[in-house]
Design a protein around this motif. Structure first.
Motif, PDB file in Angstrom:
ATOM      1  N   ALA A 243     -24.280 -25.519  42.372  1.00 32.40           N
ATOM      2  CA  ALA A 243     -23.475 -25.649  43.359  1.00 32.40           C
ATOM      3  C   ALA A 243     -23.012 -23.522  43.655  1.00 32.40           C
ATOM      4  O   ALA A 243     -21.887 -23.634  43.071  1.00 32.40           O
ATOM      5  CB  ALA A 243     -21.858 -25.586  43.074  1.00 32.40           C
ATOM      6  N   ASN A 244     -23.515 -22.863  44.162  1.00 31.99           N
ATOM      7  CA  ASN A 244     -23.724 -21.565  44.198  1.00 31.99           C
ATOM      8  C   ASN A 244     -23.662 -21.381  45.034  1.00 31.99           C
ATOM      9  O   ASN A 244     -23.753 -19.807  45.987  1.00 31.99           O
ATOM     10  CB  ASN A 244     -24.993 -20.860  43.170  1.00 31.99           C
ATOM     11  N   GLY A 245     -23.446 -22.048  46.314  1.00 33.04           N
ATOM     12  CA  GLY A 245     -23.260 -21.259  47.355  1.00 33.04           C
ATOM     13  C   GLY A 245     -24.166 -21.440  48.275  1.00 33.04           C
ATOM     14  O   GLY A 245     -24.357 -21.408  49.664  1.00 33.04           O
ATOM     15  N   ARG A 246     -25.626 -21.578  47.507  1.00 31.58           N
ATOM     16  CA  ARG A 246     -26.463 -21.677  48.593  1.00 31.58           C
ATOM     17  C   ARG A 246     -27.335 -23.164  49.629  1.00 31.58           C
ATOM     18  O   ARG A 246     -27.074 -23.774  48.285  1.00 31.58           O
ATOM     19  CB  ARG A 246     -28.198 -21.047  47.873  1.00 31.58           C
ATOM     20  N   PRO A 247     -27.372 -22.753  50.686  1.00 32.94           N
ATOM     21  CA  PRO A 247     -27.821 -23.686  51.763  1.00 32.94           C
ATOM     22  C   PRO A 247     -29.357 -24.794  51.038  1.00 32.94           C
ATOM     23  O   PRO A 247     -30.023 -23.373  50.465  1.00 32.94           O
ATOM     24  CB  PRO A 247     -28.207 -23.102  52.833  1.00 32.94           C
ATOM     25  N   ALA A 248     -29.308 -25.607  51.550  1.00 31.79           N
ATOM     26  CA  ALA A 248     -30.988 -26.000  51.191  1.00 31.79           C
ATOM     27  C   ALA A 248     -31.048 -26.520  53.159  1.00 31.79           C
ATOM     28  O   ALA A 248     -30.404 -27.556  53.296  1.00 31.79           O
ATOM     29  CB  ALA A 248     -30.621 -27.036  50.081  1.00 31.79           C
ATOM     30  N   LEU A 249     -32.338 -24.955  52.523  1.00 24.90           N
ATOM     31  CA  LEU A 249     -33.205 -26.566  54.407  1.00 24.90           C
ATOM     32  C   LEU A 249     -34.210 -27.569  53.678  1.00 24.90           C
ATOM     33  O   LEU A 249     -35.133 -27.325  53.534  1.00 24.90           O
ATOM     34  CB  LEU A 249     -33.471 -25.423  55.276  1.00 24.90           C
TER      35      LEU A 249
ATOM     36  N   ALA B 226     -31.495 -14.318  59.180  1.00 25.71           N
ATOM     37  CA  ALA B 226     -29.594 -13.935  59.323  1.00 25.71           C
ATOM     38  C   ALA B 226     -29.600 -12.849  57.642  1.00 25.71           C
ATOM     39  O   ALA B 226     -28.901 -13.084  57.803  1.00 25.71           O
ATOM     40  CB  ALA B 226     -29.181 -15.387  58.953  1.00 25.71           C
ATOM     41  N   GLY B 227     -30.741 -13.140  57.178  1.00 21.61           N
ATOM     42  CA  GLY B 227     -30.541 -12.326  55.719  1.00 21.61           C
ATOM     43  C   GLY B 227     -29.737 -13.442  55.241  1.00 21.61           C
ATOM     44  O   GLY B 227     -29.515 -13.296  53.756  1.00 21.61           O
ATOM     45  N   ARG B 228     -29.867 -14.730  55.256  1.00 13.50           N
ATOM     46  CA  ARG B 228     -29.743 -15.750  54.361  1.00 13.50           C
ATOM     47  C   ARG B 228     -30.479 -15.343  53.071  1.00 13.50           C
ATOM     48  O   ARG B 228     -31.418 -15.972  52.606  1.00 13.50           O
ATOM     49  CB  ARG B 228     -29.313 -17.372  54.681  1.00 13.50           C
TER      50      ARG B 228
END
Length: 241
Positions: A146-152, A171-173
């Motif tokens: 739960a650190n805000g990183r999305p999972a693809l 996008a530099g994400r």
């Protein structure tokens, strides 16, 4: 007269021989009787393992002796019985059994994967699991927290998946990639990442991680096809537009 004198001895020898052989005959009969019983008990256990009764298990075995067994020799019992269902009600019954069995299988798989991730972090936290050949020392991927990183979540041979990964990278994400059909083969993930243009420097820094899905996508229970960008919001995984 000589024949009559020898007759009692001959009868005694014959009787002794029969007596000696009698236990072996009883043992052979007992073994013959026990073998079908053991086979029956084994069939009952196999049926229970799949949530079936012995009649259903027998029907499955019969089906595998026919065309279905030729076309799909490694098909599981629930799928076989569902495909060859004799009514809509029977088909729905096996579908429900299979959903329950698959959910249980995935939960076991994920429980072991979590234990594996924990062990890796304890024993080899500084070593990567899946990296590009020229990425150098890399971030050790783990389950997205739960650190805000999305999972693809992606799969091979999916142009839309390739595009989604490159868009997030451009996008530099910071994000974590999970390859659903990797077959736990590191080489396949590396080949896919190199083919579409994932930057090894981003893998090296941990901005992008490459991971085997290991059943995670199924466990999320989200609808829609891949690619899928998901994020944990308020303890719940949500699919992002």
């Amino acid at each position: 007269m000589r024949l009559h004198r020898n007759l009692p001895a001959l009868l005694l020898a014959l009787t002794s021989s029969l007596a000696l052989g009698e236990p072996n005959l009883r043992s052979d009969n007992r073994s013959s009787n026990e073998r079908p019983l053991a086979i029956e008990r084994a069939a009952e256990q196999q049926a229970r393992d799949w949530g079936l009764n012995t009649e259903e298990w027998t029907r499955y075995r019969d089906l595998m002796q026919g065309p279905l067994g030729v076309y799909s020799p490694h098909i599981d019992p629930l799928t076989a019985l569902g495909i060859e269902a004799r009514s809509d009600q029977e088909r729905q019954h096996y579908a429900q059994l299979q959903v329950a069995a698959e959910a249980q299988r995935v939960e076991k798989l994920l429980a072991y994967q979590r234990a594996y991730d924990d062990a890796w972090q304890r024993l080899h936290a500084d070593m990567p699991r899946v990296i590009l050949p020229d990425a150098g020392p890399a971030f050790s991927p783990a389950v997205t927290a739960a650190n805000g990183r999305p999972a693809l979540f992606v799969k091979e041979a999916c142009p839309a998946c390739d595009q989604a990964a490159l868009q997030l990278q451009a996008a530099g994400r910071a994000f974590d990639i999970y390859v659903v059909d990797s077959g736990a083969d590191d080489a396949r993930i590396r080949a896919w990442a190199l083919r579409i243009g994932i930057d090894p420097a981003k893998v090296r820094s941990g901005q992008v991680t490459l991971n085997h899905d290991a059943g995670r996508w199924v466990s999320l229970g989200l609808s829609g096809d891949l690619p899928a960008v998901v994020r944990q919001v308020g303890g719940q995984w949500q699919r992002q537009p």
